[in-house]
Design a protein around this motif. Structure first.
Motif, mmCIF file in Angstrom:
data_model
loop_
_atom_site.group_PDB
_atom_site.id
_atom_site.type_symbol
_atom_site.label_atom_id
_atom_site.label_comp_id
_atom_site.label_asym_id
_atom_site.label_seq_id
_atom_site.Cartn_x
_atom_site.Cartn_y
_atom_site.Cartn_z
ATOM 1 N N GLY A 240 -9.232 6.165 -9.172
ATOM 2 C CA GLY A 240 -8.092 5.648 -9.334
ATOM 3 C C GLY A 240 -7.074 5.960 -8.259
ATOM 4 O O GLY A 240 -6.239 5.268 -7.730
ATOM 5 N N GLY A 241 -6.882 6.986 -8.042
ATOM 6 C CA GLY A 241 -6.084 7.700 -6.837
ATOM 7 C C GLY A 241 -6.497 7.204 -5.661
ATOM 8 O O GLY A 241 -5.306 7.061 -4.997
ATOM 9 N N LEU A 242 -7.755 7.166 -5.285
ATOM 10 C CA LEU A 242 -8.223 6.633 -3.985
ATOM 11 C C LEU A 242 -7.756 5.437 -3.651
ATOM 12 O O LEU A 242 -7.282 4.955 -2.736
ATOM 13 C CB LEU A 242 -9.717 6.953 -3.944
ATOM 14 C CG LEU A 242 -10.321 6.355 -2.717
ATOM 15 C CD1 LEU A 242 -9.959 7.080 -1.507
ATOM 16 C CD2 LEU A 242 -11.974 6.611 -2.839
ATOM 17 N N ALA A 243 -7.900 4.656 -4.904
ATOM 18 C CA ALA A 243 -7.737 3.127 -4.663
ATOM 19 C C ALA A 243 -6.253 2.779 -4.345
ATOM 20 O O ALA A 243 -5.671 2.220 -3.816
ATOM 21 C CB ALA A 243 -7.784 2.267 -6.002
ATOM 22 N N ALA A 244 -5.328 3.583 -5.213
ATOM 23 C CA ALA A 244 -3.859 3.490 -5.053
ATOM 24 C C ALA A 244 -3.409 3.899 -3.743
ATOM 25 O O ALA A 244 -2.593 3.286 -2.961
ATOM 26 C CB ALA A 244 -3.250 4.289 -6.158
ATOM 27 N N ALA A 245 -3.810 5.227 -3.234
ATOM 28 C CA ALA A 245 -3.441 5.663 -1.755
ATOM 29 C C ALA A 245 -3.892 4.721 -0.756
ATOM 30 O O ALA A 245 -3.233 4.524 0.565
ATOM 31 C CB ALA A 245 -3.524 7.050 -1.700
ATOM 32 N N SER A 246 -5.216 4.400 -0.924
ATOM 33 C CA SER A 246 -5.715 3.156 0.138
ATOM 34 C C SER A 246 -4.994 2.143 0.432
ATOM 35 O O SER A 246 -4.829 1.597 1.499
ATOM 36 C CB SER A 246 -7.361 2.903 -0.126
ATOM 37 O OG SER A 246 -7.879 4.109 -0.141
ATOM 38 N N SER A 247 -4.561 1.525 -0.734
ATOM 39 C CA SER A 247 -3.917 0.083 -0.649
ATOM 40 C C SER A 247 -2.620 0.559 -0.197
ATOM 41 O O SER A 247 -1.899 -0.266 0.760
ATOM 42 C CB SER A 247 -3.783 -0.387 -1.998
ATOM 43 O OG SER A 247 -2.687 0.555 -2.872
#
Length: 320
Positions: A32-39
């Motif tokens: 979830g954190g990876l998805a958020a920061a990648s966006s």
């Protein structure tokens, strides 16, 4: 004088019921954190003309989001339970708020990722129209995902810290900073792995900043909360967090010195990603360990009660 009683619980049994979450939730915390920061990285890359970094961020966000959804539903046991959480919106519930954030983020992250496939469509007909429409739609969706990124990256920290689990609850002032820094470091790491050196300047700086925030906040978690900091330093979770600290620090140093080396840049990115994964699993295991041992619940409670109790100073009566 009666000697001070040592702490014991009935038959050594836990005072709290250990969370029933499995390691699917620990993986969910990371993805979830990876998805958020990648966006967020993708939106910045789109606005600054870095196409490979933009594509990497959008596709990573979509892939991580899909993994997050799988881990969450798998832990819930039945897919319809995720749907049922959307039947109400409860602002006082981190789980309810997080479910709505995840859903709104997913729509926009998916639309932004779909725009990356526009060049593959034919130039005529309905698909040709989609080829022309998708890029601006993707930019708008990417900006919306950017705005939803910070809440998505940190709501899980709020979710953990609002439980009664001692080592999660007492870390409520620090966990959102740990999760934000860890997510930024991981997403920057993916950018360092996949993007060319000419486009990685921003993610190098973000990776170093995220790693610094992660390390500083985790230091507070591990050393400033008294007894309930102990589970973060001992056992399996302590080993995971020490390895996380080493990977994160190595990745940050590598990001600073690898401006001209594609291989070193990729290795630094891999270290940042590994550090983020280990951090999430270490925090998850530390909380469960603190729930298993009753001393982490009762001893801090007694200390707080003693600190609030009025002191009885008898010296004032001696001369009266």
């Amino acid at each position: 004088m009666v000697p001070r009683a040592e702490f014991r619980s009935y038959y050594g049994r836990p005072v709290l019921k250990e969370p029933v979450w499995h390691h699917d939730i620990a993986a969910y915390l990371f993805t979830g954190g990876l998805a958020a920061a990648s966006s967020m990285i993708a939106a910045g890359a789109d606005l600054t003309g870095r196409p490979v970094l933009r594509r990497t961020g959008r596709l990573t966000s979509l892939a991580a989001l899909g993994a997050s959804t799988y881990f969450l539903i798998n832990d819930l046991g039945r897919p319809e339970r995720f749907h049922h959480m959307l039947r109400v919106a409860k602002p006082t519930s981190p789980m309810s708020v997080g479910t709505w954030i995840l859903s709104a983020f997913g729509v926009n992250a998916g639309a932004a990722a779909a725009a990356e496939f526009a060049p593959l469509l034919p130039q005529r007909g309905v698909l040709g129209l989609a080829r022309r429409v998708l890029p601006p739609v993707g930019r708008g969706a990417g900006l919306a995902a950017f705005l939803l990124g910070p809440p998505l990256a940190t709501y899980t920290a709020v979710l953990l810290s609002q439980t009664a689990v001692p080592s999660w609850h007492e870390a409520r002032r620090y966990l959102p900073f740990v999760f934000a820094g860890s997510a930024s470091a991981a997403a920057s790491g993916v950018g360092l792995i996949a993007a060319p050196l000419s486009e990685t300047g921003p993610v190098r700086r973000l990776g170093v900043a995220g790693a610094a925030l992660d390390l500083a906040a985790m230091h507070r978690v591990e050393h400033s909360m008294g007894l309930v900091s102990e589970p973060y330093r001992i056992g399996r979770q302590g080993r995971l967090l020490r390895a996380a600290r080493a990977c994160t620090a190595a990745g940050a140093v590598g990001a600073l010195v690898s401006r001209r080396s594609r291989v070193l840049s990729a290795l630094s990115g891999a270290a940042l990603v590994a550090g983020s994964v280990l951090t999430r699993f270490g925090i998850f295991d530390a909380g469960k360990a603190s729930a298993r041992d009753p001393k982490y619940t009762v001893v801090p409670q007694r200390e707080r009660l003693e600190a609030r109790a009025p002191s009885h100073d008898h010296e004032g009566f001696a001369g009266s």
